[in-house]
Motif scaffolding. Structure first.
Motif, PDB file in Angstrom:
ATOM      1  N   GLN A   1      88.508  50.079  99.630  1.00 47.30           N
ATOM      2  CA  GLN A   1      89.479  49.176  99.327  1.00 47.30           C
ATOM      3  C   GLN A   1      90.897  49.691  99.347  1.00 47.30           C
ATOM      4  O   GLN A   1      91.218  50.925  98.927  1.00 47.30           O
ATOM      5  CB  GLN A   1      89.259  48.535  98.015  1.00 47.30           C
ATOM      6  N   SER A   2      92.003  48.819  99.632  1.00 44.85           N
ATOM      7  CA  SER A   2      93.512  49.098  99.204  1.00 44.85           C
ATOM      8  C   SER A   2      94.020  47.871  98.808  1.00 44.85           C
ATOM      9  O   SER A   2      93.489  46.743  99.086  1.00 44.85           O
ATOM     10  CB  SER A   2      93.993  49.847 100.776  1.00 44.85           C
ATOM     11  N   GLY A   3      95.204  48.088  98.368  1.00 45.78           N
ATOM     12  CA  GLY A   3      95.999  46.953  97.788  1.00 45.78           C
ATOM     13  C   GLY A   3      95.722  47.103  96.270  1.00 45.78           C
ATOM     14  O   GLY A   3      95.091  47.937  95.555  1.00 45.78           O
ATOM     15  N   GLY A   4      96.346  45.843  95.740  1.00 51.96           N
ATOM     16  CA  GLY A   4      96.142  45.771  94.333  1.00 51.96           C
ATOM     17  C   GLY A   4      97.569  46.232  93.608  1.00 51.96           C
ATOM     18  O   GLY A   4      98.407  46.624  94.522  1.00 51.96           O
ATOM     19  N   GLY A   5      97.697  46.090  92.277  1.00 47.94           N
ATOM     20  CA  GLY A   5      98.953  46.332  91.661  1.00 47.94           C
ATOM     21  C   GLY A   5      99.114  45.179  90.612  1.00 47.94           C
ATOM     22  O   GLY A   5      98.407  44.604  90.276  1.00 47.94           O
ATOM     23  N   LEU A   6     100.706  45.469  90.095  1.00 47.28           N
ATOM     24  CA  LEU A   6     101.106  44.396  89.407  1.00 47.28           C
ATOM     25  C   LEU A   6     102.226  43.527  89.954  1.00 47.28           C
ATOM     26  O   LEU A   6     102.770  44.157  91.139  1.00 47.28           O
ATOM     27  CB  LEU A   6     101.939  45.262  88.257  1.00 47.28           C
ATOM     28  N   VAL A   7     101.852  42.259  89.724  1.00 45.99           N
ATOM     29  CA  VAL A   7     102.533  41.132  90.393  1.00 45.99           C
ATOM     30  C   VAL A   7     102.934  40.195  89.214  1.00 45.99           C
ATOM     31  O   VAL A   7     102.087  40.019  88.233  1.00 45.99           O
ATOM     32  CB  VAL A   7     101.777  40.653  91.452  1.00 45.99           C
ATOM     33  N   GLN A   8     104.188  39.520  89.337  1.00 44.20           N
ATOM     34  CA  GLN A   8     104.257  38.415  88.372  1.00 44.20           C
ATOM     35  C   GLN A   8     103.621  37.020  88.609  1.00 44.20           C
ATOM     36  O   GLN A   8     103.161  36.965  90.038  1.00 44.20           O
ATOM     37  CB  GLN A   8     105.876  38.084  88.457  1.00 44.20           C
ATOM     38  N   ALA A   9     103.402  36.226  87.766  1.00 45.72           N
ATOM     39  CA  ALA A   9     102.732  34.894  87.839  1.00 45.72           C
ATOM     40  C   ALA A   9     103.455  34.211  88.728  1.00 45.72           C
ATOM     41  O   ALA A   9     104.670  34.169  88.957  1.00 45.72           O
ATOM     42  CB  ALA A   9     102.801  34.167  86.359  1.00 45.72           C
ATOM     43  N   GLY A  10     102.680  33.591  89.741  1.00 47.04           N
ATOM     44  CA  GLY A  10     103.251  32.954  90.893  1.00 47.04           C
ATOM     45  C   GLY A  10     103.234  33.831  92.167  1.00 47.04           C
ATOM     46  O   GLY A  10     103.787  33.042  93.136  1.00 47.04           O
ATOM     47  N   GLY A  11     103.292  34.758  92.121  1.00 41.48           N
ATOM     48  CA  GLY A  11     103.329  35.864  93.228  1.00 41.48           C
ATOM     49  C   GLY A  11     102.299  36.058  94.040  1.00 41.48           C
ATOM     50  O   GLY A  11     101.058  35.261  93.751  1.00 41.48           O
TER      51      GLY A  11
END
Length: 125
Positions: A6-16
């Motif tokens: 797998q790749s990707g993921g992380g921190l994102v703001q709501a609505g993103g």
């Protein structure tokens, strides 16, 4: 056997938005179903979405329907999960999975034989 990376993921703001990728090796992905599951802290692993062997048929959990899209590129042996309109409750570790005995995906955790290493997705409010 199948190995999933797998790749990707992380921190994102709501609505993103965010996209996860999962690449299969040792066996082409064109002959079996693949899916995404997630597990939030203190909760059981739950289904998110699944795609058939050719990507032509998809299934979604009600909680993500209309916001998440699963797609499959068998030329790259890769399944994607495009997530939009993210909510804090989408925070979890996301896992891809392969069911080499089925052409059409189910949302039953027990049907899947092979799992990716997991990707943390955190949605901040």
């Amino acid at each position: 056997q199948v190995q999933l990376s797998q790749s990707g993921g992380g921190l994102v703001q709501a609505g993103g938005s965010l996209r996860l990728s999962c690449t299969a090796s040792r066996r082409t992905s064109s002959t079996y179903a693949m899916a995404w599951f997630r597990q939030a802290p203190g909760k059981e692993r739950e289904p998110v979405a699944g795609a058939s062997y050719n990507g032509g048929r998809t299934v979604y959990a009600e909680s993500v329907r209309g916001r998440f899209t699963i797609s499959k590129d068998n030329a790259l042996n890769t399944v994607y999960l495009q997530k939009s309109s993210l909510k804090p409750e989408d925070t979890a570790i996301y896992y891809c999975a392969a069911d080499i005995d089925r052409e059409y995906a189910t949302l039953n955790t027990n049907d899947y034989d092979y799992w990716g290493q997991g990707s943390q997705v955190t949605v901040s409010s």
